[in-house]
Design an enzyme around this catalytic site. Structure first.
Site, PDB file in Angstrom:
ATOM      1  N   HIS A 112     115.020  14.988  15.115  1.00 23.96           N
ATOM      2  CA  HIS A 112     114.036  15.775  15.868  1.00 23.96           C
ATOM      3  C   HIS A 112     114.528  17.215  15.997  1.00 23.96           C
ATOM      4  O   HIS A 112     113.910  18.021  16.718  1.00 23.96           O
ATOM      5  CB  HIS A 112     113.861  15.240  17.292  1.00 23.96           C
ATOM      6  CG  HIS A 112     113.303  13.853  17.413  1.00 23.96           C
ATOM      7  ND1 HIS A 112     112.157  13.451  16.773  1.00 23.96           N
ATOM      8  CD2 HIS A 112     113.709  12.794  18.156  1.00 23.96           C
ATOM      9  CE1 HIS A 112     111.901  12.183  17.121  1.00 23.96           C
ATOM     10  NE2 HIS A 112     112.830  11.766  17.931  1.00 23.96           N
ATOM     11  N   LYS A 168     108.030  11.950  19.843  1.00 24.09           N
ATOM     12  CA  LYS A 168     106.782  11.248  20.196  1.00 24.09           C
ATOM     13  C   LYS A 168     105.602  11.572  19.289  1.00 24.09           C
ATOM     14  O   LYS A 168     104.447  11.512  19.696  1.00 24.09           O
ATOM     15  CB  LYS A 168     106.389  11.496  21.674  1.00 24.09           C
ATOM     16  CG  LYS A 168     107.507  11.359  22.680  1.00 24.09           C
ATOM     17  CD  LYS A 168     108.492  10.256  22.431  1.00 24.09           C
ATOM     18  CE  LYS A 168     107.990   8.868  22.629  1.00 24.09           C
ATOM     19  NZ  LYS A 168     109.077   7.879  22.311  1.00 24.09           N
ATOM     20  N   LYS A 218     100.727   3.099  23.742  1.00 27.49           N
ATOM     21  CA  LYS A 218      99.277   2.949  23.483  1.00 27.49           C
ATOM     22  C   LYS A 218      98.934   3.186  22.012  1.00 27.49           C
ATOM     23  O   LYS A 218      98.030   2.572  21.487  1.00 27.49           O
ATOM     24  CB  LYS A 218      98.480   3.932  24.339  1.00 27.49           C
ATOM     25  CG  LYS A 218      98.431   3.572  25.810  1.00 27.49           C
ATOM     26  CD  LYS A 218      97.315   4.348  26.496  1.00 27.49           C
ATOM     27  CE  LYS A 218      97.253   4.069  27.970  1.00 27.49           C
ATOM     28  NZ  LYS A 218      96.292   4.965  28.657  1.00 27.49           N
ATOM     29  N   GLY A 219      99.611   4.171  21.405  1.00 20.17           N
ATOM     30  CA  GLY A 219      99.391   4.418  19.974  1.00 20.17           C
ATOM     31  C   GLY A 219      97.987   4.890  19.642  1.00 20.17           C
ATOM     32  O   GLY A 219      97.422   4.469  18.631  1.00 20.17           O
ATOM     33  N   SER A 247     102.862  11.260  26.000  1.00 21.88           N
ATOM     34  CA  SER A 247     103.781  10.244  25.480  1.00 21.88           C
ATOM     35  C   SER A 247     105.229  10.557  25.904  1.00 21.88           C
ATOM     36  O   SER A 247     105.992   9.665  26.289  1.00 21.88           O
ATOM     37  CB  SER A 247     103.663  10.199  23.952  1.00 21.88           C
ATOM     38  OG  SER A 247     104.528   9.246  23.406  1.00 21.88           O
TER      39      SER A 247
HETATM   40  S1  PPS Z   1     110.485   9.002  19.151  1.00 25.03           S
HETATM   41  O1  PPS Z   1     111.139   8.410  20.347  1.00 25.03           O
HETATM   42  O2  PPS Z   1     110.340  10.452  19.319  1.00 25.03           O
HETATM   43  O3  PPS Z   1     111.135   8.660  17.891  1.00 25.03           O
HETATM   44  O4  PPS Z   1     109.022   8.395  19.176  1.00 25.03           O
HETATM   45  P1  PPS Z   1     107.968   8.402  17.980  1.00 25.03           P
HETATM   46  O5  PPS Z   1     108.144   7.175  17.171  1.00 25.03           O
HETATM   47  O6  PPS Z   1     107.974   9.713  17.285  1.00 25.03           O
HETATM   48  O7  PPS Z   1     106.595   8.335  18.766  1.00 25.03           O
HETATM   49  C1  PPS Z   1     106.252   7.279  19.629  1.00 25.03           C
HETATM   50  C2  PPS Z   1     104.742   7.317  19.758  1.00 25.03           C
HETATM   51  O8  PPS Z   1     104.155   6.850  18.526  1.00 25.03           O
HETATM   52  C3  PPS Z   1     103.371   5.697  18.813  1.00 25.03           C
HETATM   53  N1  PPS Z   1     103.426   4.776  17.674  1.00 25.03           N
HETATM   54  C4  PPS Z   1     102.358   4.472  16.930  1.00 25.03           C
HETATM   55  N2  PPS Z   1     101.083   4.898  16.977  1.00 25.03           N
HETATM   56  C5  PPS Z   1     100.207   4.363  16.073  1.00 25.03           C
HETATM   57  N3  PPS Z   1     100.559   3.446  15.151  1.00 25.03           N
HETATM   58  C6  PPS Z   1     101.839   3.004  15.058  1.00 25.03           C
HETATM   59  N4  PPS Z   1     102.164   2.108  14.149  1.00 25.03           N
HETATM   60  C7  PPS Z   1     102.803   3.527  15.967  1.00 25.03           C
HETATM   61  N5  PPS Z   1     104.116   3.313  16.174  1.00 25.03           N
HETATM   62  C8  PPS Z   1     104.477   4.083  17.208  1.00 25.03           C
HETATM   63  C9  PPS Z   1     104.003   5.134  20.079  1.00 25.03           C
HETATM   64  O9  PPS Z   1     103.151   4.208  20.704  1.00 25.03           O
HETATM   65  C10 PPS Z   1     104.226   6.410  20.864  1.00 25.03           C
HETATM   66  O10 PPS Z   1     103.007   7.004  21.303  1.00 25.03           O
HETATM   67  P2  PPS Z   1     102.313   6.702  22.708  1.00 25.03           P
HETATM   68  O11 PPS Z   1     101.193   7.710  22.806  1.00 25.03           O
HETATM   69  O12 PPS Z   1     103.341   6.896  23.775  1.00 25.03           O
HETATM   70  O13 PPS Z   1     101.794   5.299  22.643  1.00 25.03           O
END
Ligand code: PPS
Length: 295
Positions: free
Chosen positions: A108, A48, A258-259, A138
């Site tokens: 990971h 995450k 949410k990102g 997250s």
């Molecule tokens: S995983 O399952 O561990 O591989 O997930 P991971 O991709 O590492 O993390 C998911 C979180 O990253 C957010 N996310 C983003 N944030 C900003 N910009 C972009 N482009 C983006 N893409 C993925 C995603 O929304 C998850 O965070 P949260 O806080 O849950 O929204």
């Protein structure tokens, strides 16, 4: 992919003391025969922390910024996830067999479980770290929607588990610190999610330099645009909606949720925050890693 029947919330399994999703623990045996290539690039993160985001950026870089080429397959096929294993799905290791060089790989795993071949081959590592509070929030929502995890319980009990390292992949504190230390002996580009939010163009330039590539400025700007949260949320090749809903149930919480940085403020109580901060200071004492939990 075939429908999945028996993934429902199995308990975590411990491998060398690290708790893992049951199926991922089972994937580690076969992964012992994995051979890294010197031109592989490994994307490593605690869950995450921005893995999917940096994966899409790197694939776009490798495809010279060609958006169409990055539509060729979902992100988990373009960037095989080393320890991935689920009933009814090809494993990450199997997907690798069809992946031409130069390969992008995702993991990971903490260093104790990382296949040694990646270190022996001096494979370049792009590590992305994200502040612990936003990761915890997250991860909680991911546990709710990805039913290969045990039931997360209440937010309060999940937060306790997170602090104790009793969640899938174990301790966040140890993960971010050991990969930080690795950069003394291994080629590691250590990035922060918060820096990517603040100035994605600057961080993409760092990635380009690290992987020894260059792209015209307009292409870099297109990559910034294409990898914005909203674009990736709407993109079927990055939003994980192509996986069966028994694996990821987006009706509970979207993978692209949410990102943002600082979402923890809408979830942590004052008491949880105080307890978290005190424990954090203890676990991170003596470490020169600094995170921003708001921008
Ligand atoms: S995983 O399952 O561990 O591989 O997930 P991971 O991709 O590492 O993390 C998911 C979180 O990253 C957010 N996310 C983003 N944030 C900003 N910009 C972009 N482009 C983006 N893409 C993925 C995603 O929304 C998850 O965070 P949260 O806080 O849950 O929204």
């Amino acid at each position: 992919m075939e429908p999945v029947q028996d993934t429902y919330r199995p308990p975590l399994e411990y491998v060398k003391g690290v708790p893992l999703i049951k199926y991922f623990a089972e994937a580690l045996g076969p992964l012992e025969s994995f051979q890294a290539w010197p031109d592989d690039v490994l994307i490593s993160t605690y869950p995450k922390s921005g893995t999917t985001w940096v994966s899409e950026i790197l694939d776009l870089i490798y495809q010279g910024g060609d958006l169409q080429k990055c539509q060729r397959a979902p992100i988990y096929v373009r960037v095989p996830f080393l320890e991935f294993k689920m009933p009814g799905c090809p494993t990450g290791f199997e997907l690798l067999e069809d992946t031409p060089a130069p390969r992008l790989l995702k993991t990971h795993l903490p260093l104790a479980l990382l296949p040694q071949t990646l270190l022996d081959q001096k494979v370049k590592v792009v590590y992305v770290a994200r502040n612990a509070k936003d990761v915890a929030v997250s991860f909680y929502h991911f546990y709710r929607m990805a039913k290969v995890h045990p039931d997360p319980g209440t937010w309060d009990s999940f937060l306790e588990d997170f602090m104790a390292g009793e969640v899938s992949y174990g301790s966040w504190y140890q993960h971010v610190q050991e990969w930080w230390e690795l950069r003394h002996t291994h080629p590691v580009l250590y990035l922060f999610y918060e820096d990517m939010k603040e100035n994605p163009k600057r961080e993409i330039q760092k990635i380009l330099e690290f992987v020894g590539r260059s792209l015209p400025e307009e292409t870099v700007e297109d990559i910034v645009q294409h990898t914005s949260f909203q674009e990736m949320k709407n993109n079927a090749m990055t939003n994980y909606r192509t996986l069966p809903s028994d694996l990821l149930d987006h009706s509970i919480s979207a993978f692209m949720r949410k990102g943002i940085t600082g979402d923890w403020k809408s979830t942590f109580t004052v008491a949880q925050n105080e307890r978290f901060e005190a424990y954090y200071a203890e676990k991170m004492a003596g470490c020169n890693l600094h995170f921003r939990s708001e921008l």
